[in-house]
Write an enzyme that holds these catalytic residues in place. Structure first.
Site, PDB file in Angstrom:
ATOM      1  N   THR A  34       0.856  -1.190   0.000  1.00 20.39           N
ATOM      2  CA  THR A  34       0.000   0.000   0.000  1.00 20.39           C
ATOM      3  C   THR A  34       0.890   1.238   0.000  1.00 20.39           C
ATOM      4  O   THR A  34       1.943   1.263   0.636  1.00 20.39           O
ATOM      5  CB  THR A  34      -0.892  -0.004   1.255  1.00 20.39           C
TER       6      THR A  34
ATOM      7  N   ARG B 294     -14.694  -6.092  -1.073  1.00 21.11           N
ATOM      8  CA  ARG B 294     -14.105  -5.685   0.207  1.00 21.11           C
ATOM      9  C   ARG B 294     -13.430  -4.330   0.070  1.00 21.11           C
ATOM     10  O   ARG B 294     -12.728  -4.050  -0.902  1.00 21.11           O
ATOM     11  CB  ARG B 294     -13.084  -6.728   0.672  1.00 21.11           C
TER      12      ARG B 294
ATOM     13  N   GLY C 105     -10.985  -1.665   2.346  1.00 23.00           N
ATOM     14  CA  GLY C 105     -10.169  -1.503   3.544  1.00 23.00           C
ATOM     15  C   GLY C 105     -10.130  -0.063   4.022  1.00 23.00           C
ATOM     16  O   GLY C 105     -11.023   0.731   3.739  1.00 23.00           O
TER      17      GLY C 105
END
Length: 371
Positions: free
Chosen positions: A231, A259, A261
């Site tokens: 990331t 999903r 985050g």
């Protein structure tokens, strides 16, 4: 004359001993909420409760996770990481030197990292459980708390730029999925097909995740590697002392389709507020959301009187692991103090100082506090 036994002496002495034992703890510098909440783990390298650098105008990270080690990291791999971080910092430096603001600087830096397949953002993003790619990003301006984010995009080359468009051209904060992709395309951002994000490394990681212990030879190569999540993020302060932050990610390998985050969530993966902090996080996203990680750092500074390093350390090392997750954060205040604590084994990051110096840090022994 008969003397009465003084039974009160024993409990009084017990209380006095307890008070005397507690006095050193109350007199320790920096004691307070963090100490009352529970013991904070010691820093892994130096004292992570102090800034790692001062006079910083821009910082970037490339993810947290299992530490890269000098003794096992191939020199070519080390150079690739350092060059990737440095290229991002140079892009942000050009913006700041040309009079651009902190928002433009963090966008420019993150775009470079999104285009580098070494990291998990843009090209080189990880695969979902259905072998696709869904990307998330956010950006925030500290001057007025304006923010923009995209989640689950599948065809935007640079999600951070789509996030900035959401911030500047809509009345919303976050767009998701097909609507976010269409919005980016209508506003002229380059689009790509899913194969643009594909890399052999990420495909091998997906195979490994789906079939642990039954991996092809290519994946076994990665089992010996020390990997980080990839990331990416950036924080900056400009000549007007305005703060900005941005974060971008491909998420988790083999994640459920849909999903999302912490990276696109304001107050979790990204936060910026003038006078407090610009912060970008990396790690176990669900825990960073539940702990409101980056907003909590800002609140500790604003309402708790904490400095940037101790606030970031308390959240990342002291609080989030108790929620079941680890990671790291880069946190910059308006005076240029940079904190980079991590509860994971390692985090790769770099920074640019006011005088133009670029520093990259990959290995745990490089993260010593500033003097």
């Amino acid at each position: 004359m008969r003397v009465r036994p003084r039974l009160w002496i024993v409990p009084v002495l017990t209380v006095l001993v307890a008070v005397a034992a507690a006095l050193p703890a109350f007199s320790r510098p920096g004691s307070g909420a963090a100490d009352r909440a529970g013991a904070v783990a010691p820093a892994k390298a130096g004292d992570a409760r102090r800034p790692v650098a001062r006079d910083v105008v821009l910082a970037v990270h490339g993810g947290a996770g299992t530490a890269l080690r000098r003794e096992t990291t191939d020199p070519r791999k080390e150079k690739a990481y350092r060059d990737g971080l440095a290229d991002a910092l140079k892009a942000g430096r050009r913006v700041l030197r040309d009079g651009g603001d902190s928002v433009a600087a963090v966008e420019a830096a993150v775009r470079v990292l999104e285009d580098n397949e070494l990291f998990n953002a843009g090209r080189g993003a990880v695969f979902t459980e259905d072998a696709g790619h869904e990307l998330d990003a956010s950006i925030m301006r500290g001057a007025d708390l304006a923010a923009g984010a995209v989640a689950g995009v599948r065809s935007v080359r640079n999600p951070v730029s789509a996030a900035r468009l959401v911030m500047e051209k809509t009345r919303h904060v976050m767009l998701a999925g097909e609507g976010a992709d269409d919005f980016a395309a209508r506003n002229g951002l380059p689009t790509v097909t899913q194969d643009y994000y594909w890399t052999q490394r990420r495909w091998d990681e997906l195979v490994k995740a789906k079939h642990p212990g039954k991996t092809p030879q290519a994946t076994k190569r990665h089992q010996a590697d020390e990997e980080i999540t990839g990331t990416v993020g950036a924080v900056a302060v400009d000549r007007d002392r305005d703060l900005a932050a941005a974060t971008s990610t491909g998420g988790m390998t083999n994640k459920m389709t849909g999903r999302v985050g912490d990276s696109p969530v304001v107050g979790a993966g990204t936060y910026a507020k003038n006078g407090t902090v610009a912060a970008s996080a990396t790690g176990h996203g669900e825990v960073f959301i539940r702990g409101a990680a980056t907003a909590t750092i800002a609140h500790l500074i604003e309402f708790g009187g904490r400095d940037v390093a101790s606030a970031a350390y308390e959240v990342v090392v002291g609080r989030l692991p108790r929620l079941g997750g680890t990671g790291g954060v880069i946190a910059l205040d308006h005076e240029g103090a940079l904190a980079a604590p991590h509860s994971s084994e390692g985090m790769v990051y770099g920074y640019l100082t006011e005088d133009g110096e670029i520093v990259t840090r990959l290995f745990p022994d490089e993260s010593s506090p500033a003097g």
